[in-house]
Scaffold this motif. Sequence first.
Motif, PDB file in Angstrom:
ATOM      1  N   LEU A  46       0.827  -1.214   0.000  1.00 43.38           N
ATOM      2  CA  LEU A  46       0.000   0.000   0.000  1.00 43.38           C
ATOM      3  C   LEU A  46       0.856   1.256   0.000  1.00 43.38           C
ATOM      4  O   LEU A  46       0.628   2.174  -0.800  1.00 43.38           O
ATOM      5  CB  LEU A  46      -0.919  -0.004   1.229  1.00 43.38           C
ATOM      6  CG  LEU A  46      -2.084  -0.999   1.203  1.00 43.38           C
ATOM      7  CD1 LEU A  46      -2.705  -1.118   2.593  1.00 43.38           C
ATOM      8  CD2 LEU A  46      -3.141  -0.568   0.191  1.00 43.38           C
ATOM      9  N   THR A  47       1.841   1.316   0.890  1.00 43.80           N
ATOM     10  CA  THR A  47       2.655   2.532   0.984  1.00 43.80           C
ATOM     11  C   THR A  47       3.492   2.734  -0.278  1.00 43.80           C
ATOM     12  O   THR A  47       3.670   3.871  -0.733  1.00 43.80           O
ATOM     13  CB  THR A  47       3.566   2.473   2.221  1.00 43.80           C
ATOM     14  OG1 THR A  47       4.340   1.273   2.199  1.00 43.80           O
ATOM     15  CG2 THR A  47       2.754   2.513   3.501  1.00 43.80           C
ATOM     16  N   THR A  48       3.976   1.639  -0.866  1.00 38.06           N
ATOM     17  CA  THR A  48       4.753   1.757  -2.096  1.00 38.06           C
ATOM     18  C   THR A  48       3.900   2.318  -3.230  1.00 38.06           C
ATOM     19  O   THR A  48       4.319   3.234  -3.953  1.00 38.06           O
ATOM     20  CB  THR A  48       5.317   0.386  -2.512  1.00 38.06           C
ATOM     21  OG1 THR A  48       6.202  -0.090  -1.498  1.00 38.06           O
ATOM     22  CG2 THR A  48       6.071   0.489  -3.834  1.00 38.06           C
ATOM     23  N   LEU A  49       2.698   1.788  -3.371  1.00 33.34           N
ATOM     24  CA  LEU A  49       1.819   2.245  -4.452  1.00 33.34           C
ATOM     25  C   LEU A  49       1.378   3.688  -4.234  1.00 33.34           C
ATOM     26  O   LEU A  49       1.331   4.483  -5.181  1.00 33.34           O
ATOM     27  CB  LEU A  49       0.609   1.323  -4.553  1.00 33.34           C
ATOM     28  CG  LEU A  49       0.907  -0.084  -5.087  1.00 33.34           C
ATOM     29  CD1 LEU A  49      -0.298  -0.994  -4.924  1.00 33.34           C
ATOM     30  CD2 LEU A  49       1.327  -0.030  -6.545  1.00 33.34           C
ATOM     31  N   PHE A  50       1.075   4.045  -3.000  1.00 31.61           N
ATOM     32  CA  PHE A  50       0.610   5.408  -2.739  1.00 31.61           C
ATOM     33  C   PHE A  50       1.739   6.420  -2.774  1.00 31.61           C
ATOM     34  O   PHE A  50       1.495   7.626  -2.837  1.00 31.61           O
ATOM     35  CB  PHE A  50      -0.140   5.473  -1.405  1.00 31.61           C
ATOM     36  CG  PHE A  50      -1.481   4.791  -1.445  1.00 31.61           C
ATOM     37  CD1 PHE A  50      -2.266   4.843  -2.584  1.00 31.61           C
ATOM     38  CD2 PHE A  50      -1.961   4.090  -0.349  1.00 31.61           C
ATOM     39  CE1 PHE A  50      -3.499   4.207  -2.644  1.00 31.61           C
ATOM     40  CE2 PHE A  50      -3.193   3.449  -0.396  1.00 31.61           C
ATOM     41  CZ  PHE A  50      -3.966   3.514  -1.539  1.00 31.61           C
ATOM     42  N   ASN A  51       2.983   5.927  -2.739  1.00 28.14           N
ATOM     43  CA  ASN A  51       4.121   6.829  -2.888  1.00 28.14           C
ATOM     44  C   ASN A  51       4.501   7.012  -4.346  1.00 28.14           C
ATOM     45  O   ASN A  51       5.533   7.604  -4.658  1.00 28.14           O
ATOM     46  CB  ASN A  51       5.335   6.303  -2.107  1.00 28.14           C
ATOM     47  CG  ASN A  51       5.179   6.569  -0.617  1.00 28.14           C
ATOM     48  OD1 ASN A  51       4.503   7.499  -0.217  1.00 28.14           O
ATOM     49  ND2 ASN A  51       5.803   5.728   0.194  1.00 28.14           N
ATOM     50  N   GLY A  52       3.696   6.433  -5.230  1.00 31.96           N
ATOM     51  CA  GLY A  52       3.886   6.710  -6.649  1.00 31.96           C
ATOM     52  C   GLY A  52       4.539   5.631  -7.457  1.00 31.96           C
ATOM     53  O   GLY A  52       4.735   5.801  -8.655  1.00 31.96           O
ATOM     54  N   GLU A  53       4.902   4.491  -6.831  1.00 36.53           N
ATOM     55  CA  GLU A  53       5.522   3.410  -7.581  1.00 36.53           C
ATOM     56  C   GLU A  53       4.464   2.373  -7.910  1.00 36.53           C
ATOM     57  O   GLU A  53       3.773   1.879  -7.030  1.00 36.53           O
ATOM     58  CB  GLU A  53       6.644   2.756  -6.757  1.00 36.53           C
ATOM     59  CG  GLU A  53       7.770   3.719  -6.431  1.00 36.53           C
ATOM     60  CD  GLU A  53       8.833   3.035  -5.598  1.00 36.53           C
ATOM     61  OE1 GLU A  53       9.061   1.831  -5.807  1.00 36.53           O
ATOM     62  OE2 GLU A  53       9.427   3.688  -4.738  1.00 36.53           O
ATOM     63  N   ASN A  54       4.326   2.032  -9.149  1.00 37.04           N
ATOM     64  CA  ASN A  54       3.300   1.087  -9.579  1.00 37.04           C
ATOM     65  C   ASN A  54       3.897  -0.305  -9.742  1.00 37.04           C
ATOM     66  O   ASN A  54       4.580  -0.599 -10.711  1.00 37.04           O
ATOM     67  CB  ASN A  54       2.685   1.528 -10.909  1.00 37.04           C
ATOM     68  CG  ASN A  54       1.560   0.605 -11.348  1.00 37.04           C
ATOM     69  OD1 ASN A  54       1.111  -0.225 -10.579  1.00 37.04           O
ATOM     70  ND2 ASN A  54       1.124   0.779 -12.585  1.00 37.04           N
TER      71      ASN A  54
END
Length: 249
Positions: free
Chosen positions: A236-244
Amino acid sequence: MTRPALQAENLCTLIEQCGGIAVRFPTLEIVGVKPDPNLLGQAAAGDWLIFTSSNAVDFAIKAFGGKMPALRKFKVAAVGAATANALQQAEWPVDCVPASAFNSEGLLAEPELHAVAGMRCVIVRGVGGREKLAESLRSRGAEASYLEVYSRQQPMADSTELRTSIAQGKLDAVTITSVEALQNLLAMLDDESIVSLKSILLVVVSERIGQAAEDFGFKQIAVSAQPTDAAILETLTTLFNGENSGRSN
């Protein structure tokens, strides 16, 4: 958060500590099942007792009357780290746990479960579920049977708040830890909410669940590295930090 109520709190707390808002909407309810006493006897006489979840451990302790250590005459396997931890807390040493992939496939890859010809393996699980573990053990010459100690049910719940959040675009992600949980979620919502839901980020804990979600028509699917709270939070944190790192349709 669609996990059963008691199992969701740790992940909800982690999300809230990171500044997120955890919306609790359990789509599974776990209910104990009282096994036939003969099945308990067969389990105690087996060569391997294989636990498929922490729920299996908790309800097996109740089924055995809290005397699990006294009955231990067999080796114990756990499908993942959380299950192994639950066994260790019950003072049961764990003989086999997957090194990495915390699922049936990961457990079956362990050397201890390759040399099972002629052995009696009892799989402690909920009612129903995948047949992969038993089928593979039988193909290796083992006698595999089930001790089912709980059942999974769709809860009776008011979905008004969730439907409102979906309609107002206030829901950023949904976490799913089983295909059954996803099926129940869809059954608990109206058609309009389902259409919108399928465009929201869905975080799942295995490729198998991800494939099921894709078949259901979900457009944003991310698979966590492990089915653990820490791994789900990291996804979740990775995706919400802009990394897909997920898949999209």
